[in-house]
Design a protein around this motif. Structure first.
Motif, PDB file in Angstrom:
ATOM      1  N   PRO A 127      12.321  -4.272   5.317  1.00  0.00           N
ATOM      2  CA  PRO A 127      12.610  -5.643   5.770  1.00  0.00           C
ATOM      3  C   PRO A 127      13.933  -6.151   5.192  1.00  0.00           C
ATOM      4  N   VAL A 128      14.752  -6.764   6.032  1.00  0.00           N
ATOM      5  CA  VAL A 128      16.060  -7.291   5.633  1.00  0.00           C
ATOM      6  C   VAL A 128      16.125  -8.765   6.027  1.00  0.00           C
ATOM      7  N   ILE A 129      16.654  -9.596   5.142  1.00  0.00           N
ATOM      8  CA  ILE A 129      16.889 -10.996   5.483  1.00  0.00           C
ATOM      9  C   ILE A 129      18.390 -11.260   5.530  1.00  0.00           C
ATOM     10  N   LYS A 139      -1.686  -8.196   0.330  1.00  0.00           N
ATOM     11  CA  LYS A 139      -0.770  -7.612  -0.652  1.00  0.00           C
ATOM     12  C   LYS A 139      -0.723  -6.087  -0.554  1.00  0.00           C
ATOM     13  N   LEU A 140      -1.771  -5.482   0.021  1.00  0.00           N
ATOM     14  CA  LEU A 140      -1.797  -4.030   0.161  1.00  0.00           C
ATOM     15  C   LEU A 140      -1.102  -3.547   1.430  1.00  0.00           C
ATOM     16  N   LEU A 141      -0.761  -4.480   2.304  1.00  0.00           N
ATOM     17  CA  LEU A 141      -0.088  -4.107   3.544  1.00  0.00           C
ATOM     18  C   LEU A 141       1.354  -3.690   3.263  1.00  0.00           C
ATOM     19  N   PRO A 142       1.958  -2.878   4.148  1.00  0.00           N
ATOM     20  CA  PRO A 142       3.388  -2.577   4.010  1.00  0.00           C
ATOM     21  C   PRO A 142       4.192  -3.875   4.052  1.00  0.00           C
ATOM     22  N   LEU A 143       5.356  -3.888   3.415  1.00  0.00           N
ATOM     23  CA  LEU A 143       6.157  -5.113   3.312  1.00  0.00           C
ATOM     24  C   LEU A 143       6.482  -5.709   4.679  1.00  0.00           C
ATOM     25  N   TRP A 144       6.740  -4.861   5.675  1.00  0.00           N
ATOM     26  CA  TRP A 144       7.128  -5.399   6.974  1.00  0.00           C
ATOM     27  C   TRP A 144       5.980  -6.165   7.620  1.00  0.00           C
ATOM     28  N   ARG A 145       4.740  -5.809   7.286  1.00  0.00           N
ATOM     29  CA  ARG A 145       3.586  -6.508   7.848  1.00  0.00           C
ATOM     30  C   ARG A 145       3.284  -7.800   7.094  1.00  0.00           C
ATOM     31  N   ASN A 178       6.345   4.229  16.055  1.00  0.00           N
ATOM     32  CA  ASN A 178       6.140   5.603  15.583  1.00  0.00           C
ATOM     33  C   ASN A 178       5.428   5.669  14.234  1.00  0.00           C
ATOM     34  N   LYS A 179       4.951   4.504  13.739  1.00  0.00           N
ATOM     35  CA  LYS A 179       4.167   4.423  12.498  1.00  0.00           C
ATOM     36  C   LYS A 179       4.922   5.040  11.313  1.00  0.00           C
ATOM     37  N   LEU A 180       6.160   4.591  11.140  1.00  0.00           N
ATOM     38  CA  LEU A 180       7.014   5.141  10.083  1.00  0.00           C
ATOM     39  C   LEU A 180       7.149   4.138   8.932  1.00  0.00           C
ATOM     40  N   ASP A 181       6.011   3.726   8.365  1.00  0.00           N
ATOM     41  CA  ASP A 181       5.994   2.670   7.353  1.00  0.00           C
ATOM     42  C   ASP A 181       6.935   2.895   6.165  1.00  0.00           C
ATOM     43  N   GLY A 203       0.800  -1.218   0.000  1.00  0.00           N
ATOM     44  CA  GLY A 203       0.000   0.000   0.000  1.00  0.00           C
ATOM     45  C   GLY A 203       0.829   1.263   0.000  1.00  0.00           C
ATOM     46  N   GLN A 204       2.038   1.227   0.554  1.00  0.00           N
ATOM     47  CA  GLN A 204       2.850   2.433   0.649  1.00  0.00           C
ATOM     48  C   GLN A 204       4.280   2.093   0.258  1.00  0.00           C
ATOM     49  N   LYS A 205       4.830   2.878  -0.662  1.00  0.00           N
ATOM     50  CA  LYS A 205       6.167   2.585  -1.171  1.00  0.00           C
ATOM     51  C   LYS A 205       7.236   2.943  -0.137  1.00  0.00           C
ATOM     52  N   LEU A 206       8.314   2.189  -0.166  1.00  0.00           N
ATOM     53  CA  LEU A 206       9.470   2.471   0.689  1.00  0.00           C
ATOM     54  C   LEU A 206      10.364   3.499   0.021  1.00  0.00           C
ATOM     55  N   TYR A 207      11.024   4.309   0.826  1.00  0.00           N
ATOM     56  CA  TYR A 207      12.003   5.245   0.292  1.00  0.00           C
ATOM     57  C   TYR A 207      13.246   4.467  -0.152  1.00  0.00           C
ATOM     58  N   THR A 208      13.705   4.736  -1.374  1.00  0.00           N
ATOM     59  CA  THR A 208      14.819   3.977  -1.940  1.00  0.00           C
ATOM     60  C   THR A 208      16.167   4.701  -1.845  1.00  0.00           C
ATOM     61  N   ARG A 209      16.105   5.997  -1.631  1.00  0.00           N
ATOM     62  CA  ARG A 209      17.350   6.771  -1.492  1.00  0.00           C
ATOM     63  C   ARG A 209      17.069   7.940  -0.550  1.00  0.00           C
ATOM     64  N   MET A 210      17.970   8.169   0.385  1.00  0.00           N
ATOM     65  CA  MET A 210      17.757   9.234   1.371  1.00  0.00           C
ATOM     66  C   MET A 210      19.054   9.982   1.623  1.00  0.00           C
TER      67      MET A 210
END
Length: 596
Positions: A196-198, A163-169, A188-191, A8-15
């Motif tokens: 997620p890291v393996i 599938k719409l949940l954030p990847l960590w969920r 802190n709800k910072l989706d 549902g919400q994209k992760l930041y790829t570069r910061m």
């Protein structure tokens, strides 16, 4: 092709990371319009801000590019921000790029330490040294777009809402390496920052058979429940979680079809240990043997729930030190064995020796019926399920590294050939060996996979890797095995205790709190506090040196013979004392004794 699992919400790829004197600011720079994240350097508290603070002459920040926030670790007098400073694209999975962590950076938010007691400062300094070691954690992988913790079959069964949940969920907690580290970000709800890291392995190759392009990927997912080093994490805990548990998935894509086959490995699932004591092969110790049936049952019922039918292939020796473990495992399995759960012992060393690994065909003949019955996942061009995997082969030796990897690569090869015949790429009698380029790439794929898993658990590449890599034992491979065996001995005895502490700290197996009476180093008195192997070795060598020196003087004065005997006796006595008390002279974990 399988449908993409879009969260549902994209992760930041570069910061961009701004390091101000009083706070860290993480600003998205990938075109996203999201807010920046500010982390206080006094106590690690977090909040979202709309603009990056202005710089001034007295407030000049250090700036660096980062590619993900792994999490935040709370220690005694402060928090530590863990970020990815370098990444390497290693391929794609389900059409999404996969990255390997090339560099981690752990940044302290510990300004409150200035007001702490001297004892707290000493404790925090010790923890900080462990975190420096943790920055070198190998085999970390991530994706911004797809869930690496789930196999293709499990991804295929995700519901539309999931599938719409954030990847960590969506993630499988067992394989989420930074599960504990993400807790503060989750609170802190910072989706958009929750990446997620393996830990494991990711390798792939492409090859051509005629006009058909075949893409083969091999993924390993390491379980975090009983994570650790080779000698300090053996067997199972009382809940049935085992050491060195790794799920390996082999994925092949061709002509729009996708096939997946999953195997697992894990330590012998009851309570046992092998504590380092300076000997090359420490004795195996079985703990609370009466609990073995219960622990084994818990372990296999969990596997049955997650994977379906289970075939346990036990590769340990029938006799010698390993024989006791084999006997106890076999006896405990009698209470668990059923139509769904089978146990098979295959004495790898007796049947295959050190060079005749082709005799693993004997094992394959014994498990072929299970593999045919339980199959593999197969999706057609429309992403529709044509077959599914209904069971898993669980392989173990003592370390679940060398013998296990040779065996799993053999099973993976045979199953890949079955899949290619099913799709029509291979004829009835055609094999991977029929295509030299395919064969070479497949061997390298599994050899690299085995090396990665071995490096994480033992600190060295896998033994017997030349057979997996070349298809036969080589003199160079045997020499490499000898060198790696010596390296394992050194690391296990003199380094892995501290490494285990670092792992326990990162994984949350040892949780620090202000109210907890802790000390990072043992406060034991007497010999245990003074034992130092380098010092003891120096004294032994010094004694032998003076003994040799005195012996050379005997022809001038016979009293030097007495001095030589005294020096030699002192050296031998000290060496015998160190040998008898070997455990005290080894590097041991100091933070956490795992619950049994």
């Amino acid at each position: 092709m399988m449908e993409r699992a879009e969260s549902g919400q994209k992760l930041y790829t570069r910061m961009r990371l701004w390091e101000f004197p009083d706070q860290f600011v993480v600003e998205p720079t990938d075109g996203s319009s999201g807010s920046a994240l500010a982390i206080s350097r006094a106590d690690g508290s977090m909040n979202l801000i709309h603009e990056v603070p202005e710089c001034s002459i007295l407030r000049v920040p250090k700036i660096r590019t980062i590619f993900g926030v792994v999490g935040v670790l709370k220690l005694l007098a402060g928090s530590y921000l863990i970020v990815i400073t370098e990444r390497e694209c290693v391929g794609s999975y389900l059409g999404h790029p996969i990255y390997k962590v090339a560099s981690l950076k752990i940044l302290p938010c510990d300004h409150s330490l200035n007001n702490s007691s001297t004892e707290q400062k000493k404790v925090e300094a010790e923890f900080s040294r462990l975190l420096k070691l943790a920055e070198r954690t190998p085999g970390l992988y991530f994706s911004y777009d797809t869930n690496l913790t789930l196999s293709v079959q499990r991804l295929n069964t995700l519901g539309d809402e999931s599938k719409l949940l954030p990847l960590w969920r969506q993630a499988e907690p067992r394989f989420l390496w930074n599960n504990y580290l993400m807790e503060a970000l989750i609170d802190n709800k910072l989706d958009p920052f929750l990446l997620p890291v393996i830990q494991g392995s990711f390798h792939h190759f492409q090859t051509a058979i005629g006009r058909d392009i075949i893409d083969v990927t091999l993924i390993a997912r390491r379980c975090t429940r009983r994570n650790g080093t080779r000698m300090w994490r053996r067997g199972a805990d009382s809940d049935g979680y085992v050491a060195n548990f790794v799920e390996t998935e082999q994925v092949v894509q061709m002509n729009g079809f996708m096939a997946s086959f999953v195997q697992v490995r894990g330590s012998i699932p009851f309570l046992w240990e092998q504590t380092v004591d300076l000997t090359y092969k420490p004795k195996f110790e079985i703990l609370r043997a009466e609990e073995a049936p219960r622990v084994v049952e818990r372990h296999f019922l969990d596997l049955r729930k997650k994977y379906g039918n289970v075939l346990a292939v036990d590769l340990v020796n029938k006799h010698g030190g390993e024989g006791r473990l084999c006997e106890n495992f076999g006896n405990a399995m009698q209470n668990v064995a059923s139509d769904d759960i089978r146990y098979l012992h295959f004495d790898f060393h007796r049947i295959c020796g050190h060079v005749h690994f082709e005799r693993l065909s004997i094992l394959f003949e014994q498990i072929e019926d299970f593999l045919e019955k339980n199959g593999y996942l197969l999706l057609n061009e429309k992403g529709e399920k044509m077959k599914e995997q209904r069971g898993v082969v669980r392989t173990n030796c003592i370390d679940c590294l060398d013998r296990t990897n040779v065996t799993q690569s053999m099973i993976g090869r045979n199953m890949l050939e079955v899949q290619l015949r099913r799709i029509g790429i291979f004829g009835a009698e055609e094999t991977i060996n029929s295509h030299p380029n395919f064969d070479e790439n497949f061997k390298i794929l599994w050899a690299n996979h085995g090396d990665d898993i071995s490096l994480q658990y033992s600190g060295t590449p896998a033994l017997k890797g030349d057979f997996v890599r070349c298809g036969q034992r080589t003199m160079q491979g045997i020499l490499n095995d000898g060198w790696n065996a010596l390296a394992r001995y050194y690391l296990n005895n003199f380094c892995d205790g501290t490494k285990q502490d670092a792992i326990d700290l990162l994984q949350g197996h040892y949780i620090v709190s202000v109210s907890r009476d802790i000390a990072p180093r043992s406060q034991s008195a007497g010999l245990e506090a003074m034992a130092s192997f380098p010092l003891a070795l120096s004294l032994v060598l010094t004694g032998l040196f003076f003994a040799t020196l005195s012996l050379r003087q005997v022809r001038y004065d016979l009293k030097h013979l007495l001095f030589s005997v005294i020096w030699a006796s002192l050296s031998v006595a000290l060496a015998a004392f160190v040998r008898a008390n070997g455990r005290l002279f080894c590097n041991r974990p100091r933070l956490h004794k795992p619950q049994r």
